[in-house]
Write a protein that holds these residues in place. Structure first.
Motif, mmCIF file in Angstrom:
data_model
loop_
_atom_site.group_PDB
_atom_site.id
_atom_site.type_symbol
_atom_site.label_atom_id
_atom_site.label_comp_id
_atom_site.label_asym_id
_atom_site.label_seq_id
_atom_site.Cartn_x
_atom_site.Cartn_y
_atom_site.Cartn_z
ATOM 1 N N GLY A 1 0.871 -1.250 -0.081
ATOM 2 C CA GLY A 1 0.084 -0.085 0.221
ATOM 3 C C GLY A 1 0.670 1.148 -0.040
ATOM 4 O O GLY A 1 1.571 1.571 -0.957
ATOM 5 N N ALA A 2 0.636 2.069 0.888
ATOM 6 C CA ALA A 2 1.168 3.527 0.981
ATOM 7 C C ALA A 2 2.669 3.576 0.762
ATOM 8 O O ALA A 2 3.153 4.259 0.045
ATOM 9 N N ASP A 3 3.310 2.835 1.466
ATOM 10 C CA ASP A 3 4.924 2.598 1.688
ATOM 11 C C ASP A 3 5.483 2.516 0.201
ATOM 12 O O ASP A 3 6.597 3.263 0.042
ATOM 13 N N TYR A 4 4.725 1.738 -0.559
ATOM 14 C CA TYR A 4 5.145 1.086 -1.927
ATOM 15 C C TYR A 4 4.696 2.173 -3.172
ATOM 16 O O TYR A 4 4.837 1.730 -4.210
ATOM 17 N N LEU A 5 3.536 2.998 -2.783
ATOM 18 C CA LEU A 5 2.949 3.357 -3.968
ATOM 19 C C LEU A 5 3.427 4.084 -4.987
ATOM 20 O O LEU A 5 3.480 3.506 -6.048
ATOM 21 N N GLN A 6 4.304 4.953 -4.441
ATOM 22 C CA GLN A 6 5.083 6.019 -5.560
ATOM 23 C C GLN A 6 6.139 4.997 -6.150
ATOM 24 O O GLN A 6 6.229 5.049 -7.446
ATOM 25 N N ARG A 7 6.989 4.183 -5.590
ATOM 26 C CA ARG A 7 7.654 3.248 -6.073
ATOM 27 C C ARG A 7 7.344 2.225 -6.967
ATOM 28 O O ARG A 7 7.724 2.111 -8.145
ATOM 29 N N ASN A 8 6.058 1.766 -6.749
ATOM 30 C CA ASN A 8 5.343 0.913 -7.744
ATOM 31 C C ASN A 8 4.878 1.669 -9.044
ATOM 32 O O ASN A 8 5.308 0.959 -10.055
ATOM 33 N N LEU A 9 4.485 2.960 -8.920
ATOM 34 C CA LEU A 9 4.188 3.666 -10.263
ATOM 35 C C LEU A 9 5.327 3.981 -10.688
ATOM 36 O O LEU A 9 5.416 4.218 -12.246
ATOM 37 N N ASP A 10 6.559 4.146 -10.316
ATOM 38 C CA ASP A 10 7.755 4.530 -10.831
ATOM 39 C C ASP A 10 8.300 3.213 -11.560
ATOM 40 O O ASP A 10 9.139 3.747 -12.732
ATOM 41 N N ILE A 11 8.012 2.249 -11.449
ATOM 42 C CA ILE A 11 8.703 1.006 -12.157
ATOM 43 C C ILE A 11 7.505 0.160 -12.954
ATOM 44 O O ILE A 11 7.679 -0.752 -13.497
ATOM 45 N N LEU A 12 6.244 0.906 -13.184
ATOM 46 C CA LEU A 12 5.262 0.368 -14.262
ATOM 47 C C LEU A 12 5.804 0.925 -15.744
ATOM 48 O O LEU A 12 6.041 2.033 -15.827
ATOM 49 N N ASN A 13 5.468 -0.230 -16.582
ATOM 50 C CA ASN A 13 5.787 -0.013 -18.011
ATOM 51 C C ASN A 13 4.371 0.795 -18.575
ATOM 52 O O ASN A 13 3.619 0.973 -17.751
#
Length: 344
Positions: A218-230
């Motif tokens: 959730g919150a802790d990973y949200l920006q990092r997840n968005l940063d590594i989406l194709n």
């Protein structure tokens, strides 16, 4: 029948074995004699009083998946018959000797999987299939990242995604867990405690990122997840173990046409239209604690009621139902029902 009840919200000590009335089935339900029930994080949350109350009409008892033998069928049930060995996703009641289940939530036991081990299949199978494939539309040759690869969800997701032709990335907290994920078919393992998973994913994908992410943080990973989406990537959130509040830069949603979907909350953001050793009897409560603390890596807990034991003491076997890619024959979805077939 005997069932496990919660005397009050709290720790393992609030669990007690109690004699209660047998459940009555409706016309569209079956009655299952429970052989085993899996222990899920939702059960520990409910024990603590932290889980959303079950829907009206649900069983008041613990347990959201089980396996067993059908004892009776309702008047409108045609697919199942008395004596069938099945597993089922439940609205509660799995920690009981008998449970009434809507027929549509009952699944056949795949060939090669034991009756006890099958208790750990419904929740992970239904979650992964509906989330990653029906909603996330993961396709062959796409890249897929699952956080918590050694969890129950993770271990199942690795195997089915790999079987269907995806390149699979996982994160886990130590090398032992990563080795287990690799053994199940993961292509890239990332120790999130010692590596930056954003940098590693970009390195492994030539800067493009992955196509689908299954995340429970959730919150802790949200920006990092968005940063590594194709481009056209899909982020699927199934829990918020890392918090529910954060701040993100949403420009990437527009620039790369990303989709973020919170599965349980039904919030949609669309920018455009294994077999582990068997351990003998112990306390269910202790298992619940270790599950919450993340110590039950790559294992599902099959809980077997024993009328001879003291209250809150159950016999359980710790196993991992491993679906080896060499044994996997096919996955089918017909009439919104998920069928898994294994070769012997």
């Amino acid at each position: 029948m005997k069932t496990i009840v919660i005397s009050a919200p709290g720790g393992p000590e609030v669990l007690h074995l109690l004699e209660v009335e047998d459940p009555e089935i409706q016309d569209d339900e079956v009655l299952i004699k429970v052989a085993a029930a899996a222990l899920n994080r939702a059960d520990t949350f409910r024990r603590k009083g932290l889980h959303t109350p079950p829907p009206a009409g649900s069983s008041p008892y613990l347990g959201i998946e089980c396996s067993g033998t059908i004892l009776a069928v309702g008047k409108k049930v045609s697919r199942w018959k008395i004596g069938d060995q099945v597993c089922a996703l439940l609205n509660g009641g799995g920690y009981s000797e008998k449970v009434a289940v809507p027929a549509g939530q009952v699944l056949p036991i795949p060939p090669g999987v034991s009756l006890e081990d099958a208790a750990s299949l419904p929740e992970v199978a239904c979650t992964v299939w509906s989330t990653v494939f029906m909603i996330g539309r993961l396709s062959p040759a796409e890249t897929f990242l699952v956080h918590g690869g050694s969890s129950g969800i993770g271990t199942f997701a690795i195997q089915i995604a790999k079987y269907r032709g995806a390149r699979v990335f996982v994160t886990a907290g130590n090398d032992e867990k990563l080795a287990a994920c690799k053994n199940l078919g993961a292509d890239v393992g990332i120790n999130y405690k010692t590596e930056d998973f954003v940098a590693r994913v970009k390195e492994e994908t030539d800067g493009k990122g992955v196509d689908v992410i299954l995340d429970h943080i959730g919150a802790d990973y949200l920006q990092r997840n968005l940063d590594i989406l194709n481009v056209d990537g899909r982020l699927l959130l199934i829990s918020m173990m890392g918090g529910a509040v954060t701040e993100v830069n949403i420009s990437c949603l527009l620039a790369r046409r990303l989709t973020v979907q919170v599965i349980e909350g039904q919030l949609k953001i669309f920018p455009i239209p294994m077999a582990a050793p068997v351990h003998d009897s112990t306390k269910l409560g202790s298992s619940g604690c270790s599950l919450v603390q993340g110590k039950q890596s790559a294992q599902a807990l099959s809980v077997i009621l024993d009328s001879q034991v003291e209250p809150a003491i159950l016999k359980f076997k710790t196993r991992m139902t491993q679906v080896n890619s060499g044994q996997l024959s096919s996955y089918q979805k017909e009439n919104n029902e998920f069928t898994m077939t294994l070769r012997a």
